[in-house]
Design an enzyme around this catalytic site. Sequence first.
Site, mmCIF file in Angstrom:
data_model
loop_
_atom_site.group_PDB
_atom_site.id
_atom_site.type_symbol
_atom_site.label_atom_id
_atom_site.label_comp_id
_atom_site.label_asym_id
_atom_site.label_seq_id
_atom_site.Cartn_x
_atom_site.Cartn_y
_atom_site.Cartn_z
ATOM 1 C CG ASP A 289 -2.174 0.817 1.160
ATOM 2 O OD1 ASP A 289 -3.090 0.307 0.875
ATOM 3 O OD2 ASP A 289 -2.012 2.142 1.042
ATOM 4 C CG ASN B 35 -8.400 -4.045 -3.059
ATOM 5 O OD1 ASN B 35 -9.637 -3.916 -3.640
ATOM 6 N ND2 ASN B 35 -7.849 -3.291 -2.178
ATOM 7 C CE1 TYR C 32 -13.362 3.272 -8.681
ATOM 8 C CE2 TYR C 32 -15.571 2.856 -9.276
ATOM 9 C CZ TYR C 32 -14.540 2.590 -8.363
ATOM 10 O OH TYR C 32 -14.697 1.510 -7.812
ATOM 11 C CE LYS D 75 -11.859 0.098 -9.707
ATOM 12 N NZ LYS D 75 -10.876 -0.727 -9.202
ATOM 13 C CB THR E 162 -14.313 0.909 1.912
ATOM 14 O OG1 THR E 162 -14.547 1.737 0.503
ATOM 15 C CG2 THR E 162 -14.542 -0.372 1.597
#
Length: 246
Positions: free
Chosen positions: A37, A85, A148, A152, A183
Amino acid sequence: MSTLDGKVAIVTGGASGIGRATALLFAREGAKVVVADLDGAGAEAVAEAAGGVAVQADVSDPADCERIVRTATETYGGLHVLFNNAGIIRRTTALDIDVEEWDRVMAVNVRSVFLMCKYAIPAMSGGGSIVNTGSGWGLKGGGNALSYCASKAAVVNMTRALAIDHAKAGIRVNSVNPGDTDTPMLREEAKQLNEDWAAFEKDAADRPMGRSGTPDEIAQAVLFLASDAASYITGSALVVDGGGLA
């Protein structure tokens, strides 16, 4: 035996949200986990909880991606599972996003998947499983989220192409496509849109199951795709969204 006994797994974007939940679940299922990360301290905390190792890295950087894979192979002697991810979102239209923001979304959400696969696939000498985080908005459009949605959709179709190219090497490649999930990223969306969290959360729950998802629920879907239980599944886009797309 646990589902991932003897497996080595990399989780990018592993410091929080779906990545964190998946890293911890992989560890509980017997995997040795490398948590990568940009948030180094967050990655360290998750790696410690998972009994794994952390790598502070920018997954849009080729050298960092190569270093993540090298950490897995040098620390644990191989690589079997890659969960791509890491991702960001910018809630904008074509008129109000600048070129630098567009490029950053594409770098983190799309280029990173390509780079991680480029370096991870050669390390999966005995075969393996790659799971990429797509989105419901990779399968249909959404408002105020141009970059986005585009990124994706690219991940979903790149997944299919990767699955075709590497099936004969015993490598399966699938995407998991969550709907709204509770999240830090979802909360960041509310801030970007200047919306009250309670109202935003209520809108996110507007789907047949009447609620948004949890990171643990998405992690369970990732575990399935990563495991031998999905041994005849590749090139698929698994939707995990409480019926939202339906």
